[in-house]
Design a protein around this motif. Structure first.
Motif, PDB file in Angstrom:
ATOM      1  N   GLY A  45     -28.769   9.672  80.513  1.00 46.66           N
ATOM      2  CA  GLY A  45     -28.999   9.115  81.845  1.00 46.66           C
ATOM      3  C   GLY A  45     -28.272   9.920  82.913  1.00 46.66           C
ATOM      4  O   GLY A  45     -28.821  10.190  83.991  1.00 46.66           O
ATOM      5  N   SER A 117     -32.128   0.929  77.745  1.00 50.23           N
ATOM      6  CA  SER A 117     -32.755   1.290  79.020  1.00 50.23           C
ATOM      7  C   SER A 117     -31.790   1.029  80.183  1.00 50.23           C
ATOM      8  O   SER A 117     -31.730   1.813  81.144  1.00 50.23           O
ATOM      9  CB  SER A 117     -34.036   0.480  79.223  1.00 50.23           C
ATOM     10  N   LYS A 118     -31.020  -0.043  80.077  1.00 50.17           N
ATOM     11  CA  LYS A 118     -30.053  -0.369  81.120  1.00 50.17           C
ATOM     12  C   LYS A 118     -28.897   0.621  81.102  1.00 50.17           C
ATOM     13  O   LYS A 118     -28.383   1.017  82.158  1.00 50.17           O
ATOM     14  CB  LYS A 118     -29.534  -1.800  80.900  1.00 50.17           C
ATOM     15  N   PHE A 120     -29.110   3.744  80.135  1.00 48.64           N
ATOM     16  CA  PHE A 120     -29.663   4.981  80.685  1.00 48.64           C
ATOM     17  C   PHE A 120     -29.706   4.929  82.213  1.00 48.64           C
ATOM     18  O   PHE A 120     -29.258   5.858  82.895  1.00 48.64           O
ATOM     19  CB  PHE A 120     -31.063   5.216  80.123  1.00 48.64           C
ATOM     20  N   LEU A 121     -30.247   3.844  82.750  1.00 47.92           N
ATOM     21  CA  LEU A 121     -30.373   3.727  84.205  1.00 47.92           C
ATOM     22  C   LEU A 121     -29.012   3.666  84.887  1.00 47.92           C
ATOM     23  O   LEU A 121     -28.837   4.185  85.999  1.00 47.92           O
ATOM     24  CB  LEU A 121     -31.199   2.492  84.559  1.00 47.92           C
TER      25      LEU A 121
END
Length: 218
Positions: A45, A117-118, A120-121
């Motif tokens: 990320g 995903s969180k 990474f973001l």
């Protein structure tokens, strides 16, 4: 660029990525709490965020941030607020189990893991919202572009990409070391809370440092 200069560029990149900062703290904290995969995703990320700055600097946004006090200040405050928000979240985080319980949780081997995903973001926005990352690329990369280069924007993108790819093994190394340490400590849940508090305080400190920083002189 000759091979000697290329190796110098890569060595400088490795040394810079070994220097502790918000990026390293983000990778290490997620590796300790959720394991190697989360640490690697956190690093990816951060790498994705760097690509945004490379592209922006190549098309002149980095130069705009360097020349415009208003643009730098706006992005600086947004980035500082984001870092401090992350820090406050860590400080106020609660254990997954009920209050008063102290089950043993090996870090990186269980527990309520944050969605990848969180993770990474979070790494992506930690980098994108820091104007100093854009200014770093604007100041560092051009030093390695030969004055007679025909397409300097393309050379900037290629060197920036090399710097970013060059950083991936270092980020994975930080994640692997943190996970290795965690698996040999048998850390219990309340110690994980201590880790969150320390990491939260550091993120708030990084945010305050960014908020109080001056715009670099063009």
């Amino acid at each position: 660029m000759d091979w000697q200069t290329l190796w110098l560029f890569m060595a400088a990149g490795w040394l810079l990525n070994l220097t502790p900062g918000p990026d390293v703290l983000y990778i290490v904290s997620h590796s300790l709490r959720s394991g190697l995969r989360a640490g690697v995703v956190a690093g990816l990320g951060i790498t994705a965020g760097c690509f945004v700055h490379i592209a922006a600097a190549a098309i002149g946004v980095g130069a705009l941030l360097s020349a415009s006090g208003t643009a730098f200040t706006v992005l600086k405050w947004v980035g500082a607020a984001y870092l401090m928000w992350m820090g406050v979240r860590m400080l106020l985080s609660r254990p997954a189990s009920g209050a008063g319980s102290t089950p043993v949780i090996s870090v990186g081997q269980g527990g309520a893991a944050e969605p990848l995903s969180k993770v990474f973001l979070g790494g992506f926005w930690t980098n994108v919202l820091n104007p100093k990352v854009a200014l770093f690329f604007l100041a560092f990369v051009p030093q390695f572009i030969a004055p007679g280069t025909d397409n300097k924007a393309l050379a900037f993108v290629l060197l920036g990409t090399l710097f970013n790819v060059n950083a991936i093994p270092i980020n994975i190394g930080w994640a692997a070391v943190a996970t290795w340490m965690a698996r040999r400590m048998d850390v219990v849940q309340h110690r994980l809370q201590v880790l969150d508090r320390v990491a939260g305080a550091l993120f708030i400190g990084f945010g305050l440092k960014l908020a109080l920083s001056d715009r670099p002189v063009p």
